[in-house]
Design a protein around this motif. Structure first.
Motif, short mmCIF file in Angstrom:
data_model
loop_
_atom_site.label_atom_id
_atom_site.label_comp_id
_atom_site.label_asym_id
_atom_site.label_seq_id
_atom_site.Cartn_x
_atom_site.Cartn_y
_atom_site.Cartn_z
N ALA A 1 -13.92 -75.63 -68.40
CA ALA A 1 -13.63 -76.96 -69.10
C ALA A 1 -13.50 -77.80 -68.00
CB ALA A 1 -12.46 -76.71 -69.84
N LEU B 1 -15.32 -78.02 -65.40
CA LEU B 1 -16.56 -78.50 -64.91
C LEU B 1 -17.01 -79.93 -65.95
CD1 LEU B 1 -18.71 -75.19 -65.04
CD2 LEU B 1 -17.82 -76.77 -63.08
N HIS B 2 -16.55 -80.04 -67.09
CA HIS B 2 -17.02 -81.31 -67.97
C HIS B 2 -15.81 -82.39 -67.83
CE1 HIS B 2 -19.96 -78.80 -69.61
NE2 HIS B 2 -19.13 -77.82 -69.87
N ALA B 3 -14.71 -81.97 -67.08
CA ALA B 3 -13.49 -82.98 -67.49
C ALA B 3 -13.55 -83.88 -66.06
CB ALA B 3 -12.33 -82.02 -67.66
N SER C 1 -17.71 -83.07 -78.15
CA SER C 1 -18.28 -83.23 -76.90
C SER C 1 -18.28 -82.00 -76.43
CB SER C 1 -17.64 -84.16 -76.06
OG SER C 1 -16.23 -83.48 -75.97
N PRO C 2 -19.12 -81.64 -75.27
CA PRO C 2 -19.01 -80.58 -74.62
C PRO C 2 -17.47 -80.05 -74.16
CG PRO C 2 -21.06 -81.56 -74.09
CD PRO C 2 -20.25 -82.39 -74.99
N LEU C 3 -17.01 -80.84 -73.58
CA LEU C 3 -15.63 -80.53 -73.22
C LEU C 3 -14.55 -80.27 -74.38
CD1 LEU C 3 -13.25 -80.59 -71.07
CD2 LEU C 3 -12.95 -83.03 -71.36
N GLN D 1 -15.59 -76.80 -75.35
CA GLN D 1 -14.87 -75.85 -74.24
C GLN D 1 -13.12 -75.52 -74.42
OE1 GLN D 1 -16.81 -73.77 -72.06
NE2 GLN D 1 -14.90 -72.96 -71.88
N ALA E 1 -10.76 -85.46 -75.82
CA ALA E 1 -12.01 -85.30 -75.36
C ALA E 1 -13.02 -85.80 -76.32
CB ALA E 1 -12.11 -83.94 -74.90
#
Length: 192
Positions: free
Chosen positions: A48, A50-52, A123-125, A128, A174
């Motif tokens: 997570a 990585l997306h934040a 969203s991707p975040l 995750q 997110a």
């Protein structure tokens, strides 16, 4: 201080591992499953992150460190049952749970109340973070099962319970403060 000069030890080749007090237990022991799933939760937190960015990244960094504390707590049986420890074991404390509650309350104040359950995604975040939430819930189930058989620090269980709520709320943050949440539509595909 931890010093890892050699990564493999061969001591687990027969399906056993050592708890932090030195006791040898099966790798499928409930205590090992509980702290192993906390470690798995931490791995999902790493993904997570990585997306934040910003406040979410900072929160996830705190959570990641807390999860190592939690793993150490669960890996150490109650010292009243085992007096062989030469140190005071690291235990989760109420202040860590209280911090999560304050963060949940502050973040949730930004969100509109839910009128439907939400699906993992957006969203991707957010997706995750929902994975983090569900793995955390599994860790909580294992910790409560362990607590039914052995002494477990109640703050460890409380922390896991609040943490899954934290992941849920932060997942909504997110998703554009909930505006991009994916809503569950009951029975959506029943007529197709």
């Amino acid at each position: 201080m931890v010093v890892l000069s050699k990564i493999y030890t061969r001591t687990g080749d027969k399906g056993e591992t050592a708890l932090s007090n030195g006791a040898r237990v099966a790798k499928h022991d409930l205590r090992v499953s509980a702290y192993g799933t906390v470690d798995e939760t931490n791995a999902t937190v790493g993904l997570a992150r990585l997306h934040a960015g910003g406040e979410i990244a900072e929160g996830l960094a705190r959570i990641s460190n807390d999860l190592f504390d939690l793993g150490a707590d669960l890996a150490t049986p109650d010292q009243h049952l085992d007096h062989t420890l030469s140190y005071t074991p690291l235990r989760m404390v109420a202040a860590q749970v209280d911090r999560l509650e304050r963060e949940i309350d502050a973040l949730n104040a930004r969100l509109q109340p839910l009128r439907s359950f939400i699906l993992p995604g957006g969203s991707p975040l957010a997706a995750q973070l929902h994975l983090c939430r569900t793995v955390c819930r599994r860790a909580e189930r294992l910790a409560t099962e362990l607590a039914a058989h052995e002494a477990v620090n109640p703050e460890a269980v409380r922390y896991l319970n609040r943490l899954s709520d934290w992941f849920f709320v932060v997942g909504r943050i997110a998703n554009n403060d909930g505006a991009d949440d994916v809503l569950w539509v009951p029975g959506l595909t029943r007529e197709n």
